[in-house]
Write a protein that holds these residues in place. Structure first.
Motif, PDB file in Angstrom:
ATOM      1  N   GLY A  38      -8.780-120.462  32.566  1.00  0.00           N
ATOM      2  CA  GLY A  38      -7.796-121.597  32.543  1.00  0.00           C
ATOM      3  C   GLY A  38      -6.685-121.020  31.676  1.00  0.00           C
ATOM      4  N   PRO A  39      -5.519-121.804  31.606  1.00  0.00           N
ATOM      5  CA  PRO A  39      -4.559-121.554  31.451  1.00  0.00           C
ATOM      6  C   PRO A  39      -4.401-121.594  29.840  1.00  0.00           C
ATOM      7  CG  PRO A  39      -4.174-123.759  32.053  1.00  0.00           C
ATOM      8  CD  PRO A  39      -5.331-123.203  32.553  1.00  0.00           C
ATOM      9  N   THR A 193     -10.924-116.048  29.994  1.00  0.00           N
ATOM     10  CA  THR A 193      -9.752-115.426  30.362  1.00  0.00           C
ATOM     11  C   THR A 193      -8.861-115.983  30.996  1.00  0.00           C
ATOM     12  OG1 THR A 193      -9.128-113.476  31.623  1.00  0.00           O
ATOM     13  CG2 THR A 193     -10.839-114.685  32.598  1.00  0.00           C
ATOM     14  N   HIS A 194      -7.680-115.784  31.089  1.00  0.00           N
ATOM     15  CA  HIS A 194      -6.611-116.665  31.603  1.00  0.00           C
ATOM     16  C   HIS A 194      -6.423-116.011  33.051  1.00  0.00           C
ATOM     17  CE1 HIS A 194      -4.250-113.491  29.704  1.00  0.00           C
ATOM     18  NE2 HIS A 194      -3.469-113.608  30.687  1.00  0.00           N
ATOM     19  N   ALA A 207     -16.057-121.327  35.491  1.00  0.00           N
ATOM     20  CA  ALA A 207     -16.061-122.676  34.984  1.00  0.00           C
ATOM     21  C   ALA A 207     -14.422-122.786  34.663  1.00  0.00           C
ATOM     22  CB  ALA A 207     -16.651-123.076  33.752  1.00  0.00           C
ATOM     23  N   VAL A 208     -13.778-123.552  35.417  1.00  0.00           N
ATOM     24  CA  VAL A 208     -12.115-123.728  35.572  1.00  0.00           C
ATOM     25  C   VAL A 208     -12.052-124.884  34.401  1.00  0.00           C
ATOM     26  CG1 VAL A 208     -10.042-123.952  36.618  1.00  0.00           C
ATOM     27  CG2 VAL A 208     -12.030-122.665  37.828  1.00  0.00           C
ATOM     28  N   LEU A 209     -11.248-124.569  33.438  1.00  0.00           N
ATOM     29  CA  LEU A 209     -11.194-125.499  32.334  1.00  0.00           C
ATOM     30  C   LEU A 209      -9.347-125.793  32.408  1.00  0.00           C
ATOM     31  CD1 LEU A 209     -12.621-126.668  30.079  1.00  0.00           C
ATOM     32  CD2 LEU A 209     -11.759-125.082  28.430  1.00  0.00           C
ATOM     33  N   PHE A 235      -4.403-122.615  40.747  1.00  0.00           N
ATOM     34  CA  PHE A 235      -4.376-121.603  39.930  1.00  0.00           C
ATOM     35  C   PHE A 235      -5.095-120.471  40.155  1.00  0.00           C
ATOM     36  CE2 PHE A 235      -6.408-120.183  35.738  1.00  0.00           C
ATOM     37  CZ  PHE A 235      -5.156-120.024  35.054  1.00  0.00           C
ATOM     38  N   VAL A 236      -6.042-120.592  41.239  1.00  0.00           N
ATOM     39  CA  VAL A 236      -6.906-119.382  41.441  1.00  0.00           C
ATOM     40  C   VAL A 236      -6.136-119.021  42.969  1.00  0.00           C
ATOM     41  CG1 VAL A 236      -9.138-118.632  42.222  1.00  0.00           C
ATOM     42  CG2 VAL A 236      -8.871-120.178  40.505  1.00  0.00           C
ATOM     43  N   GLY A 237      -5.447-117.816  42.608  1.00  0.00           N
ATOM     44  CA  GLY A 237      -4.751-117.382  43.945  1.00  0.00           C
ATOM     45  C   GLY A 237      -3.394-116.912  43.654  1.00  0.00           C
TER      46      GLY A 237
END
Length: 347
Positions: A38-39, A193-194, A207-209, A235-237
């Protein structure tokens, strides 16, 4: 998952009266490497601190290896944590740093020294045992931090962005070594991690937070191919997935057809590689700029109505700036989302 190595059940946590985690449900199987992605500010490190007992929960339960540890002190939870800063004692040797946690628990000196040596061999730093941290490179310090966590034989390893201080080449090397170490040990690990590439390479599941809430949990392939929300999709990509109104300039006329009756506004999403710039009857677009990255090029395009998308093309066939093109989309790779909630549309 009948017997998780770690479980957070409805966990909420607050910092200075502001809620940081909101009713988080998360289960990690024994021997699984789960990456929390996540960010900044999403609550990733708070998840680890709650598991370790360094932050209290305001609601919910924490279970480790089948035990409810919600009320237990950190020292009784049998977890090991690797920090972003490594947190090594500069006045101690590598061997003493690795064995420190054992010695404060009254492990006999000879036994602590032997376990420290074995842990150092496992992570590839046995030749450094007599050195001090100031004599080590970043990658060597990271190995020492891993050995210090490993020597305690914990139920769960918690890794808080341990690769973020390394240069790019060393990060690539160390994440491969970390994945190999996990596979050898069969240990339960939670890695924060971000960095989406790091997550996709390392994880059994991700797990995306976002803002203290779980957006999606799935394998790397599921996160990439079937994002549950527009946040995950973007966010992913890199570059991010293109998102346009379903009724916009690239509205699908063939599969997948979208019947929006009664479901509100919809958006379509597609990755840059799904864009075709050679479509003879495609939608008109103008090339605003082109970025070349090795064998690939990314063309940033403007469409009617002020919409913008990115296309990935072979660098050898890249268009030039300000040229008109016609855009098509591989509709089999298009995703559909609710515009309001951002959730995936399921007809």
């Amino acid at each position: 998952m009948s017997d998780p190595g770690l479980a957070l059940v409805g966990v909420s946590a607050a910092y200075r009266r502001a809620t940081v985690l909101h009713e988080v449900d998360l289960a990690v199987a024994r021997g699984e490497l789960l990456v929390v992605l996540g960010p900044s500010g999403a609550g990733k490190s708070t998840v680890l601190r709650v598991v370790a007992g360094l932050e209290p929960v305001t609601a919910g339960r924490v279970r480790i290896a089948g035990r409810d540890v919600t009320a237990e002190r950190p020292g009784r939870r049998n977890v090991s944590m690797v920090f972003q800063s490594y947190a090594l004692f500069p006045h101690l040797s590598v061997a003493e740093n690795i064995a420190f946690g054992l010695q404060v628990r009254d492990t006999p000196r000879a036994a602590a020294r032997e376990r420290a040596r074995a842990a150092a061999e496992t992570v590839g730093c046995a030749a450094l045992l007599e050195r001090r941290p100031g004599q080590l490179s970043g990658g060597e310090r990271q190995r020492v931090a891993l050995a210090r966590a490993l020597v305690r034989e914990p139920d769960v390893f918690l890794l808080d962005e341990p690769l973020s201080n390394l240069d790019q080449a060393l990060r690539v090397q160390m994440r491969a070594e970390l994945r190999a170490l996990h596979d050898r040990l069969g240990a339960t690990m939670v890695h924060v991690t971000h960095d989406q590439t790091e997550a996709l390479v390392l994880a059994d599941r991700i797990a995306v937070l976002r803002d203290g809430r779980i957006e999606q949990v799935g394998t790397p392939d599921e996160i990439w191919r079937t994002p549950a929300t527009t946040f995950v999709a973007r966010f992913v990509g890199s570059p991010a997935m293109n998102l346009l109104p379903a009724s916009g300039p690239l509205a699908p006329t063939g599969p997948p057809t979208v019947d929006a009756a009664g479901v509100g506004e919809l958006e379509i999403g597609f990755r840059p590689e799904a864009v075709d710039l050679a479509a003879t009857e495609g939608t008109p677009a103008t090339v605003e700029r082109v970025e070349v990255v090795g064998e690939d090029a990314y063309a940033y395009l403007s469409l009617a109505g002020g919409h913008r998308i990115v296309a990935r093309v072979p660098a050898a066939r890249r268009p030039t700036r300000d040229t008109p093109v016609r855009v098509g989309v591989r509709w089999a790779d298009v995703h559909v989302f609710h515009a309001g909630s951002g959730r995936r549309y399921a007809p």
